[in-house]
Write a protein that holds these residues in place. Structure first.
Motif, short mmCIF file in Angstrom:
data_model
loop_
_atom_site.label_atom_id
_atom_site.label_comp_id
_atom_site.label_asym_id
_atom_site.label_seq_id
_atom_site.Cartn_x
_atom_site.Cartn_y
_atom_site.Cartn_z
N LEU A 72 0.83 -1.20 0.00
CA LEU A 72 0.00 0.00 0.00
C LEU A 72 0.87 1.25 0.00
CD1 LEU A 72 -2.65 -1.05 2.67
CD2 LEU A 72 -2.85 -1.17 0.18
N THR A 73 0.55 2.16 -0.88
CA THR A 73 1.17 3.48 -0.94
C THR A 73 0.22 4.35 -1.75
OG1 THR A 73 3.23 4.70 -1.33
CG2 THR A 73 2.56 3.10 -3.02
N THR A 74 0.33 5.66 -1.59
CA THR A 74 -0.55 6.57 -2.33
C THR A 74 0.31 7.38 -3.28
OG1 THR A 74 -2.05 6.71 -0.43
CG2 THR A 74 -2.24 8.43 -2.09
N HIS A 75 0.16 7.11 -4.55
CA HIS A 75 1.00 7.78 -5.54
C HIS A 75 0.80 9.29 -5.54
CE1 HIS A 75 2.41 3.92 -6.94
NE2 HIS A 75 1.16 3.50 -6.93
N ASP A 76 -0.45 9.74 -5.33
CA ASP A 76 -0.71 11.19 -5.29
C ASP A 76 0.00 11.87 -4.12
OD1 ASP A 76 -2.31 10.98 -7.50
OD2 ASP A 76 -4.20 11.12 -6.41
N ALA A 77 0.23 11.14 -3.04
CA ALA A 77 0.90 11.69 -1.86
C ALA A 77 2.41 11.42 -1.91
CB ALA A 77 0.32 11.09 -0.58
N ARG A 78 2.83 10.66 -2.91
CA ARG A 78 4.23 10.24 -3.03
C ARG A 78 4.69 9.47 -1.78
NH1 ARG A 78 4.53 15.28 -5.85
NH2 ARG A 78 5.15 14.90 -8.00
N GLY A 79 3.77 8.66 -1.27
CA GLY A 79 4.07 7.84 -0.09
C GLY A 79 2.79 7.49 0.65
N LEU A 80 2.95 7.20 1.91
CA LEU A 80 1.81 6.76 2.72
C LEU A 80 0.86 7.91 3.04
CD1 LEU A 80 3.67 4.39 5.17
CD2 LEU A 80 2.00 3.74 3.42
N SER A 81 -0.43 7.57 3.02
CA SER A 81 -1.47 8.53 3.38
C SER A 81 -2.51 7.81 4.25
CB SER A 81 -2.14 9.10 2.13
OG SER A 81 -3.02 8.14 1.57
N ALA A 82 -3.47 8.58 4.72
CA ALA A 82 -4.56 8.00 5.52
C ALA A 82 -5.33 6.97 4.71
CB ALA A 82 -5.49 9.11 6.01
N ARG A 83 -5.34 7.11 3.39
CA ARG A 83 -6.04 6.14 2.53
C ARG A 83 -5.42 4.75 2.68
NH1 ARG A 83 -7.01 8.40 -3.34
NH2 ARG A 83 -8.85 7.11 -3.15
N ASP A 84 -4.10 4.69 2.80
CA ASP A 84 -3.43 3.39 2.96
C ASP A 84 -3.78 2.75 4.29
OD1 ASP A 84 -1.85 3.56 0.48
OD2 ASP A 84 -0.90 5.24 1.50
N LEU A 85 -3.80 3.55 5.34
CA LEU A 85 -4.12 3.01 6.66
C LEU A 85 -5.56 2.52 6.71
CD1 LEU A 85 -2.36 5.63 8.97
CD2 LEU A 85 -1.41 3.61 7.84
N ARG A 86 -6.47 3.27 6.10
CA ARG A 86 -7.88 2.86 6.07
C ARG A 86 -8.05 1.54 5.31
NH1 ARG A 86 -9.85 7.41 4.52
NH2 ARG A 86 -9.72 7.01 2.28
N LEU A 87 -7.37 1.40 4.17
CA LEU A 87 -7.47 0.16 3.41
C LEU A 87 -6.81 -1.00 4.16
CD1 LEU A 87 -8.49 -1.33 0.95
CD2 LEU A 87 -6.45 -0.56 -0.29
N ALA A 88 -5.68 -0.76 4.80
CA ALA A 88 -5.02 -1.82 5.57
C ALA A 88 -5.94 -2.31 6.69
CB ALA A 88 -3.70 -1.31 6.15
N ARG A 89 -6.60 -1.40 7.40
CA ARG A 89 -7.52 -1.82 8.47
C ARG A 89 -8.68 -2.63 7.90
NH1 ARG A 89 -5.86 3.16 10.65
NH2 ARG A 89 -7.51 4.35 9.64
N ALA A 90 -9.19 -2.22 6.76
CA ALA A 90 -10.31 -2.94 6.14
C ALA A 90 -9.87 -4.33 5.69
CB ALA A 90 -10.85 -2.14 4.95
N ILE A 91 -8.66 -4.45 5.16
CA ILE A 91 -8.13 -5.76 4.76
C ILE A 91 -7.96 -6.65 5.98
CG2 ILE A 91 -6.09 -6.95 3.84
CD1 ILE A 91 -5.79 -4.48 1.92
N ASP A 92 -7.40 -6.10 7.06
CA ASP A 92 -7.25 -6.87 8.29
C ASP A 92 -8.60 -7.35 8.82
OD1 ASP A 92 -4.50 -6.50 8.17
OD2 ASP A 92 -4.43 -5.04 9.83
N ALA A 93 -9.63 -6.50 8.71
CA ALA A 93 -10.96 -6.88 9.18
C ALA A 93 -11.53 -8.06 8.40
CB ALA A 93 -11.90 -5.68 9.09
N LEU A 94 -11.15 -8.19 7.13
CA LEU A 94 -11.61 -9.35 6.34
C LEU A 94 -11.13 -10.65 6.95
CD1 LEU A 94 -10.92 -8.30 2.62
CD2 LEU A 94 -13.14 -8.54 3.74
N LEU A 95 -9.98 -10.61 7.58
CA LEU A 95 -9.36 -11.82 8.12
C LEU A 95 -9.75 -12.09 9.57
CD1 LEU A 95 -5.85 -11.32 6.58
CD2 LEU A 95 -7.65 -12.86 5.80
N ALA A 96 -10.42 -11.16 10.20
CA ALA A 96 -10.76 -11.30 11.62
C ALA A 96 -11.61 -12.53 11.88
CB ALA A 96 -11.47 -10.03 12.11
N GLY A 97 -12.50 -12.87 10.98
CA GLY A 97 -13.36 -14.03 11.17
C GLY A 97 -12.81 -15.32 10.58
N ARG A 98 -11.63 -15.26 10.06
CA ARG A 98 -11.02 -16.42 9.37
C ARG A 98 -10.62 -17.52 10.32
NH1 ARG A 98 -5.40 -15.93 6.26
NH2 ARG A 98 -4.90 -18.08 6.49
#
Length: 98
Positions: A72-98
């Motif tokens: 995850l990285t945000t090309h418009d920000a030339r690095g990490l942004s809040a968008r990356d953290l939000r997507l990472a949390r959402a991806i982690d939540a997919l695995l919570a019930g696994r």
């Protein structure tokens, strides 16, 4: 232009997203996943793709049989942004019930 993360936001990443690691030489985060087989890995990628579309933020990723790597990285920000953290949390939540 999407703003890059602040120093304070960056300091919280290891605590908030312990499974994600910095990508050497880039302002990006990476997580590697292992599943039972290709079908399970592909199903996970499909769910992530739907999340990414809803958030209009698309990961860099690769898949080899039962393994998936997401960067995850945000090309418009030339690095990490809040968008990356939000997507990472959402991806982690997919695995919570696994």
């Amino acid at each position: 232009m999407v703003p890059a993360l602040t120093a304070a936001e960056r300091e919280r990443i290891p605590r908030d997203l312990p499974e994600w690691e910095p990508v050497p030489g880039r302002d990006a985060l990476r997580r590697r996943f292992a599943f039972r087989d290709f079908g399970e890995a592909w199903g996970f990628m499909s769910r992530v793709a739907l999340l990414a579309e809803r958030q209009d933020h698309h990961p860099e990723w690769s898949n080899v049989w039962n393994r998936v790597e997401i960067v995850l990285t945000t090309h418009d920000a030339r690095g990490l942004s809040a968008r990356d953290l939000r997507l990472a949390r959402a991806i982690d939540a997919l695995l919570a019930g696994r």
